[in-house]
Design an enzyme around this catalytic site. Structure first.
Site, PDB file in Angstrom:
ATOM      1  N   PRO A   2     -16.378  72.255  -7.324  1.00 55.01           N
ATOM      2  CA  PRO A   2     -17.135  71.369  -8.218  1.00 55.01           C
ATOM      3  C   PRO A   2     -18.043  72.168  -9.152  1.00 55.01           C
ATOM      4  O   PRO A   2     -18.728  73.088  -8.716  1.00 55.01           O
ATOM      5  CB  PRO A   2     -17.972  70.517  -7.251  1.00 55.01           C
ATOM      6  N   GLU A   3     -18.015  71.812 -10.431  1.00 50.47           N
ATOM      7  CA  GLU A   3     -18.873  72.451 -11.415  1.00 50.47           C
ATOM      8  C   GLU A   3     -19.820  71.391 -11.980  1.00 50.47           C
ATOM      9  O   GLU A   3     -19.909  70.295 -11.439  1.00 50.47           O
ATOM     10  CB  GLU A   3     -18.019  73.095 -12.520  1.00 50.47           C
TER      11      GLU A   3
END
Ligand SMILES: [Zn+2]
Length: 282
Positions: A2-3
């Protein structure tokens, strides 16, 4: 992994569900998920406190408790997701920690690969150096201008791609959005970071903002494990231009997308659209 867009999606969903809820319990099923604290002191520091806000800083979700009396910071690592569930909902598979809420709901931190971490900042304990305090500027903040980015890249001889992954230079970018932003800005990922022209730096800032906002609109990118707080996937994968498209035709010029390794990370780019020498102008 996840960014920024995936964390932003989670934080916005959570804010709708848990702001004003009071914490009634905290359980840990994998000790290392809770960093720099033990479960008993964490429990006594947060149980009874009201969640006053859920914010994001870089890739961290920050639960503000009682308007700043304590903060729970959560980093999703490689595979971490938070699920908002009723206490009697069926169990989730890789739950490492549960934050119980007074109203019969709970937040389950589900993390197959166990790289996710929860940090606690509490007023009644000496706070360790919290990792979100060490982050560079937020790329969607109005103050993140090309001049700011240029000053942070100034003098750097290493490649631009790993520089953008460095959370102290700019917060929130990971492997997907650095590749996408560099493609959009037509900058080769191996260009020395300090060699970008002012025009290129402007294009890069615009491109970073564009790919992040577009992905937030699509509720993030799902490859295998990313899920939102209700267990659903994001749809930004359909919008990706280069990331994990090795050998496919560039959507701009039909050249085959190449893959190289930079700073230990897979890097995807179009050799025609992103030449190693800077383009004269766009
Ligand atoms: Zn191309």
């Amino acid at each position: 992994m996840p960014e920024l867009p995936e964390v932003e999606t989670m934080v916005r969903d959570l804010a709708d569900r848990v702001v004003d809820a009071r914490i009634s319990g905290f359980d840990l099923f994998w000790p290392r998920t809770l960093a720099l604290a033990d479960v008993d002191s964490a429990r006594s520091a947060i149980v009874g406190l009201r969640i006053s806000a859920v914010n994001r800083r870089g890739k961290f979700a920050l639960f503000e408790l009682e308007c700043g009396q304590a903060t729970l910071g959560l980093h999703r690592g490689m595979t971490g997701s938070i699920f908002f569930r009723a206490v009697d909902d069926p169990p989730d598979r890789f739950v490492r920690a549960v934050i119980a809420l007074e109203d019969g709901f709970e937040l389950r931190f589900d993390d197959a690969r166990k790289f996710g971490r929860i940090f606690l900042r509490s007023s009644n304990a000496s706070s360790p150096r919290l990792p979100w305090l060490l982050l560079g500027p937020e790329p969607l903040d109005r103050n993140f201008t090309h001049t700011v980015l240029a000053s942070r890249l100034h003098g750097r001889t290493g490649a631009i791609k790993p520089a953008l992954l460095n959370q102290a230079i700019v917060a929130g970018l990971g492997n997907i959005y650095t590749d996408e932003a560099l493609f959009r800005a037509r900058i080769h990922p191996a260009r020395p970071a300090g060699s970008l022209t002012p025009e290129e730096t402007k294009r890069l800032v615009r491109s970073i903002r564009h790919v992040l906002k577009s992905s937030i609109e699509a509720r993030g990118t799902t490859f295998s494990s990313y899920r939102d707080i209700n267990g659903r996937t994001g749809s930004n994968r359909d919008r990706l231009q280069v990331f994990q498209r090795t050998g496919s035709a560039c959507m701009r010029c039909r050249t085959e997308i190449s893959r190289i390794v930079l700073g230990g990370r897979s890097t995807h780019f179009c050799p025609a659209c992103q030449p190693l020498e800077p383009l004269a102008s766009n």
